[in-house]
Write an enzyme that holds these catalytic residues in place. Structure first.
Site, short mmCIF file in Angstrom:
data_model
loop_
_atom_site.label_atom_id
_atom_site.label_comp_id
_atom_site.label_asym_id
_atom_site.label_seq_id
_atom_site.Cartn_x
_atom_site.Cartn_y
_atom_site.Cartn_z
N HIS A 205 -2.50 5.53 4.37
CA HIS A 205 -1.80 4.92 3.24
C HIS A 205 -2.09 3.42 3.11
O HIS A 205 -2.05 2.88 2.00
CB HIS A 205 -0.29 5.14 3.37
CG HIS A 205 0.11 6.57 3.11
ND1 HIS A 205 0.26 7.08 1.84
CD2 HIS A 205 0.37 7.60 3.96
CE1 HIS A 205 0.61 8.35 1.90
NE2 HIS A 205 0.69 8.70 3.18
N GLU B 127 -0.40 6.10 -8.63
CA GLU B 127 -1.72 5.58 -8.97
C GLU B 127 -1.92 5.49 -10.48
O GLU B 127 -3.04 5.49 -10.98
CB GLU B 127 -2.82 6.44 -8.35
CG GLU B 127 -2.90 7.87 -8.85
CD GLU B 127 -2.00 8.83 -8.10
OE1 GLU B 127 -2.20 10.05 -8.22
OE2 GLU B 127 -1.09 8.36 -7.38
#
Length: 224
Positions: free
Chosen positions: A142, A172
């Site tokens: 991550h 995103e």
């Protein structure tokens, strides 16, 4: 004349000596009194000078204390303004990317819609979604995904105009508001952002990763 008696008789001599002594005593007394007066005035002047010096020191101390108090107040005011600005920024910007947060960007979008209804001008809206982003988190972690999102936000910011508004919509996904843009200008902006993201790979965890984005575009009101 030579046989005339002399003036300096004992009686006259005594009188002259008495007068001379009186004059000398008067002069001595006047001199002593003058000296005492001068010493008295000197003491008064010295006292006044010391008093003035003490007052000046007190005034300087008060001025210094007032200056320090004013400086402390100004410092506290600057700190308060900085804290308020930091809170305002944190409330309106995404912590990871530094772009507008979702809530703040939606407020800006509503304001732009109201402005468009008043002026009749059009504006563009771009919705960006990073393609195949989950494998980056799964493969590189991550932290690498966060670094990629920050770089994407950086490239978006440099691909739009200074008064365009870009924000992180979620995950995103990114939203870009383009004031005073018609369809062709909106398409050009979308192409410019796409090229900025895909033109060079992203370096995450010492690996070069190529990313692409899917961009949806619309113009409000639709004048096509």
């Amino acid at each position: 004349v030579l046989q005339s008696p002399s003036w300096w008789t004992p009686r006259n001599t005594l009188i002259f000596a008495s007068l001379l002594s009186a004059i000398v005593l008067v002069f001595i007394a006047w001199n002593v009194g003058l000296r005492r007066r001068v010493r008295g005035q000197t003491r008064v002047i010295r006292y006044q000078l010391e008093e003035a010096h003490s007052l000046r020191l007190q005034a300087e101390a008060a001025h210094h204390e007032k200056s320090e108090s004013l400086a402390n107040v100004l410092s506290l005011q600057r700190d308060l303004i900085a804290a308020q600005e930091k809170l305002r920024y944190q409330a309106t910007h995404d912590v990871l990317t530094g772009l507008w947060s979702r809530g703040a960007l939606l407020d800006l979008l509503r304001s732009e819609i109201e402005r468009t209804l008043r002026t009749g001008n059009s504006f563009g809206i771009l919705m960006l979604d990073v393609d195949h982003f989950k494998p980056i988190n799964d493969t590189h972690g991550h932290l690498a995904g966060d670094a990629a999102l920050r770089e994407i936000a950086h490239r978006i910011s440099h691909a739009i105009r200074p008064y365009d508004m870009a924000g992180r919509y979620g995950g995103e996904e990114f939203l870009v508001v383009l004031p005073d843009c018609e369809r062709k200008q909106t398409e050009s902006s979308a192409e410019r952002i796409r090229d900025a993201i895909t033109s060079s790979p992203f370096v995450v965890s010492n690996c070069a990763i190529s990313l692409t984005v899917s961009i949806g575009a619309t113009v409000a009101p639709d004048c096509a």
